[in-house]
Design a protein around this motif. Structure first.
Motif, PDB file in Angstrom:
ATOM      1  N   UNK A  47       0.878  -1.169   0.000  1.00  0.00           N
ATOM      2  CA  UNK A  47       0.000   0.000   0.000  1.00  0.00           C
ATOM      3  C   UNK A  47       0.918   1.223   0.000  1.00  0.00           C
ATOM      4  N   UNK A  48       0.703   2.127  -0.941  1.00  0.00           N
ATOM      5  CA  UNK A  48       1.639   3.219  -1.157  1.00  0.00           C
ATOM      6  C   UNK A  48       0.967   4.569  -0.955  1.00  0.00           C
ATOM      7  N   UNK A  49       1.420   5.294   0.058  1.00  0.00           N
ATOM      8  CA  UNK A  49       0.961   6.669   0.279  1.00  0.00           C
ATOM      9  C   UNK A  49       2.049   7.598  -0.258  1.00  0.00           C
ATOM     10  N   UNK A  50       1.765   8.246  -1.386  1.00  0.00           N
ATOM     11  CA  UNK A  50       2.765   9.119  -2.004  1.00  0.00           C
ATOM     12  C   UNK A  50       2.602  10.557  -1.485  1.00  0.00           C
ATOM     13  N   UNK A  51       3.576  11.399  -1.839  1.00  0.00           N
ATOM     14  CA  UNK A  51       3.529  12.811  -1.455  1.00  0.00           C
ATOM     15  C   UNK A  51       2.293  13.474  -2.054  1.00  0.00           C
ATOM     16  N   UNK A  98      -4.148   8.944   1.278  1.00  0.00           N
ATOM     17  CA  UNK A  98      -4.506   8.866   2.694  1.00  0.00           C
ATOM     18  C   UNK A  98      -4.114  10.144   3.440  1.00  0.00           C
ATOM     19  N   UNK A  99      -4.839  10.413   4.523  1.00  0.00           N
ATOM     20  CA  UNK A  99      -4.507  11.517   5.430  1.00  0.00           C
ATOM     21  C   UNK A  99      -3.504  11.019   6.463  1.00  0.00           C
ATOM     22  N   UNK A 100      -2.931  11.960   7.225  1.00  0.00           N
ATOM     23  CA  UNK A 100      -1.968  11.568   8.259  1.00  0.00           C
ATOM     24  C   UNK A 100      -2.631  10.707   9.331  1.00  0.00           C
ATOM     25  N   UNK A 146      -2.940   7.229   8.002  1.00  0.00           N
ATOM     26  CA  UNK A 146      -1.644   6.533   8.004  1.00  0.00           C
ATOM     27  C   UNK A 146      -1.414   5.868   9.357  1.00  0.00           C
ATOM     28  N   UNK A 147      -1.701   6.602  10.424  1.00  0.00           N
ATOM     29  CA  UNK A 147      -1.534   6.043  11.774  1.00  0.00           C
ATOM     30  C   UNK A 147      -2.429   4.822  11.970  1.00  0.00           C
ATOM     31  N   UNK A 190      10.135  10.880  10.041  1.00  0.00           N
ATOM     32  CA  UNK A 190      10.673   9.596  10.467  1.00  0.00           C
ATOM     33  C   UNK A 190      10.426   9.324  11.938  1.00  0.00           C
ATOM     34  N   UNK A 191      10.561  10.364  12.761  1.00  0.00           N
ATOM     35  CA  UNK A 191      10.321  10.198  14.195  1.00  0.00           C
ATOM     36  C   UNK A 191       8.861   9.847  14.461  1.00  0.00           C
ATOM     37  N   UNK A 192       7.953  10.476  13.718  1.00  0.00           N
ATOM     38  CA  UNK A 192       6.518  10.212  13.902  1.00  0.00           C
ATOM     39  C   UNK A 192       6.184   8.784  13.466  1.00  0.00           C
ATOM     40  N   UNK A 193       6.611   8.415  12.256  1.00  0.00           N
ATOM     41  CA  UNK A 193       6.313   7.085  11.731  1.00  0.00           C
ATOM     42  C   UNK A 193       7.010   6.005  12.569  1.00  0.00           C
ATOM     43  N   UNK A 194       8.254   6.260  12.966  1.00  0.00           N
ATOM     44  CA  UNK A 194       8.985   5.307  13.782  1.00  0.00           C
ATOM     45  C   UNK A 194       8.303   5.073  15.121  1.00  0.00           C
ATOM     46  N   UNK A 195       7.782   6.147  15.710  1.00  0.00           N
ATOM     47  CA  UNK A 195       7.062   6.020  16.989  1.00  0.00           C
ATOM     48  C   UNK A 195       5.784   5.202  16.809  1.00  0.00           C
ATOM     49  N   UNK A 196       5.053   5.489  15.733  1.00  0.00           N
ATOM     50  CA  UNK A 196       3.808   4.742  15.477  1.00  0.00           C
ATOM     51  C   UNK A 196       4.110   3.265  15.226  1.00  0.00           C
ATOM     52  N   UNK A 197       5.177   2.994  14.473  1.00  0.00           N
ATOM     53  CA  UNK A 197       5.553   1.610  14.191  1.00  0.00           C
ATOM     54  C   UNK A 197       5.962   0.897  15.484  1.00  0.00           C
ATOM     55  N   UNK A 198       6.778   1.558  16.291  1.00  0.00           N
ATOM     56  CA  UNK A 198       7.237   0.949  17.534  1.00  0.00           C
ATOM     57  C   UNK A 198       6.100   0.647  18.491  1.00  0.00           C
ATOM     58  N   UNK A 199       5.176   1.581  18.596  1.00  0.00           N
ATOM     59  CA  UNK A 199       4.040   1.408  19.497  1.00  0.00           C
ATOM     60  C   UNK A 199       3.216   0.190  19.096  1.00  0.00           C
ATOM     61  N   UNK A 200       3.191  -0.099  17.786  1.00  0.00           N
ATOM     62  CA  UNK A 200       2.397  -1.226  17.284  1.00  0.00           C
ATOM     63  C   UNK A 200       3.253  -2.452  16.933  1.00  0.00           C
ATOM     64  N   UNK A 201       4.521  -2.416  17.400  1.00  0.00           N
ATOM     65  CA  UNK A 201       5.439  -3.545  17.201  1.00  0.00           C
ATOM     66  C   UNK A 201       5.565  -3.933  15.736  1.00  0.00           C
TER      67      UNK A 201
END
Length: 458
Positions: free
Chosen positions: A154-158, A187-189, A192-193, A213-224
């Motif tokens: 699934x690709x969310x582009x700019x 998709x909206x932000x 994405x979350x 990156x910090x936002x996406x990394x945090x969301x990824x980490x929170x959801x393992x």
């Protein structure tokens, strides 16, 4: 203004707008991505690779049309746009040809009686969040290896790359990627979350700013969830000596202003030895003088293209103005056009103080920032005094001396006597604030894969 739009940066005109996805559309995409994965993973890797090779062929067949789309969307010169499509096609083809061999199972010795095999298995549906500076290349290096592996995308582009995003999706469909195997999402932000949190999604890859990156990394980490992050860079280019100083300066300038200077691994910190510094800067000034704004679709010599958006141009301008206020010297260029166009004339900046805010910032635009040093130790200290660590290069007539210095660069990619070696088979990625994980080459297939142990007892 619509979030997803085509806005010509040469004029500021909004050419077309697109509706953001509804929550129902996102749910349907998630279901399709998961369902497609169940079938796609059961097909042989050779079968999947053949489909991916067809994707590469279609990129090549449609390159003129694809190139014209991004020249309009984000202002890249048409010749550079064609180069990008060809590079994307070569990356996709690389995985179509070599992917099966890079994902083979292999046996390991076992002290327990039996046979131990490491299998390379897909993991499931993945989310890609991609930037506008290379609309095709960025997608190619994420999507191609994962499709060969058996993952779905699934690709969310700019937001400014809506037409190119749809063109990629169409090529995937035409090449035989199954329904749900590759989907573009406007998709909206918030959405994405929600996608990252969904149990059907197994990983996320982002190329963008360290803030994103910090936002996406945090969301990824929170959801393992596994994440690959390719973020910003302030790559050093150290020039120790040269037989032809002007020639090295021309190489430095060409790479620094390519794509409007909007390149993650651009040579953003030019570190030049004292005895050749004046000649080096003089050549940069010559190259930056007398340039005029031009049309990305019909560019002439001596012309430059706009940045991706008016906002981007204004940010670069404010950063350069801040540097001057902090004590730097703007030698040439650095003129912001009248709005709503996004032109910013390529600039040469010297004397940025080491204790200034600008010294630590990535300038994502056509600004050659040059530093004078008088020893190898001073050069490497300046190169590594940086929060980022994407790539770096050292130039010298003595390759052994250059290698000794390059060995000490705190980066993910080091180079001697070339600024950046980029090809389908060469891994790309960094350390520190430049993110983690690698794309392209043999390492590109190693991020979203289940290295499953298969053991058969005797």
């Amino acid at each position: 203004m619509s979030q997803y739009r085509v806005q010509n940066p040469a004029t500021g005109e909004v050419v077309e707008t697109f509706e953001t996805a509804t929550d129902q559309q996102i749910e349907e995409a998630l279901a399709q991505a998961h369902d497609a994965y169940i079938g796609w993973r059961e097909r042989s890797i050779q079968d999947r690779a053949a489909v991916v090779r067809r994707v590469a062929e279609l990129f090549e067949e449609r390159k003129q049309e694809l190139a014209e789309i991004i020249s309009l969307e984000m202002g890249k010169p048409l010749a550079e746009s064609i180069d990008e499509v060809e590079f994307a096609a070569s990356i996709i083809d690389y995985y179509g040809v070599h992917g099966p061999g890079l994902a083979t199972d292999y046996e390991i010795p076992s002290t327990i009686p039996g046979k131990a095999v490491i299998e390379q298995r897909p993991v499931g549906a993945l989310l890609g969040v991609m930037p506008w500076n290379f609309p095709y290349y960025q997608v190619a290096r994420f999507a191609a290896p994962n499709l060969v592996l058996g993952n779905t995308i699934m690709l969310k582009h700019a937001e400014i790359c809506a037409r190119s995003a749809l063109a990629i999706e169409q090529i995937m469909r035409d090449a035989g990627v199954p329904v749900g195997g590759y989907q573009n999402l406007f998709a909206s932000h918030d959405q994405i979350a929600e996608i990252i949190a969904d149990a059907r999604v197994q990983g996320v890859s982002l190329t963008g700013s360290e803030r994103a990156g910090a936002i996406i990394g945090e969301q990824a980490g929170r959801n393992l969830k596994k994440a690959v992050l390719e973020l910003g860079g302030i790559d050093p280019m150290i020039v120790l000596d040269a037989d032809d100083v002007a020639e090295v300066a021309r190489e430095a300038w060409g790479f620094r202003v390519s794509n409007g200077g909007q390149v993650c691994n651009s040579n953003k910190r030019l570190i030049v030895m004292d005895d050749i510094y004046d000649d080096f800067v003089a050549e940069l000034e010559r190259l930056a003088t007398g340039l005029e704004p031009g049309d990305p679709l019909d560019l002439s010599d001596g012309q430059f293209t706009p940045l991706s958006t008016r906002e981007a141009a204004e940010k670069v301008h404010s950063q350069v103005q801040q540097a001057v206020a902090e004590g730097a010297t703007l030698r040439v260029g650095g003129v912001l056009s009248d709005g709503p166009a996004a032109y910013y004339s390529p600039a040469v900046l010297t004397g940025v103080p080491r204790d200034s805010a600008t010294y630590r910032q990535e300038i994502f635009g056509p600004v050659a920032t040059v530093y004078r040093v008088s020893s190898d130790e001073e050069a490497i200290a300046l190169a590594n005094d940086c929060d980022f660590g994407l790539g770096g290069s050292v130039f010298s007539t003595d390759p052994a001396r250059a290698k000794r210095l390059s060995d000490r660069l705190e980066v993910g990619m080091t180079h001697v006597n070339t600024i950046a070696a980029e090809s389908a088979e060469l891994p790309f990625g960094g350390v520190k604030y430049s993110g983690f994980g690698r794309e392209m080459g043999p390492l590109g297939m190693g991020e979203f894969v289940n290295r499953r142990l298969h053991f058969i007892a005797e």
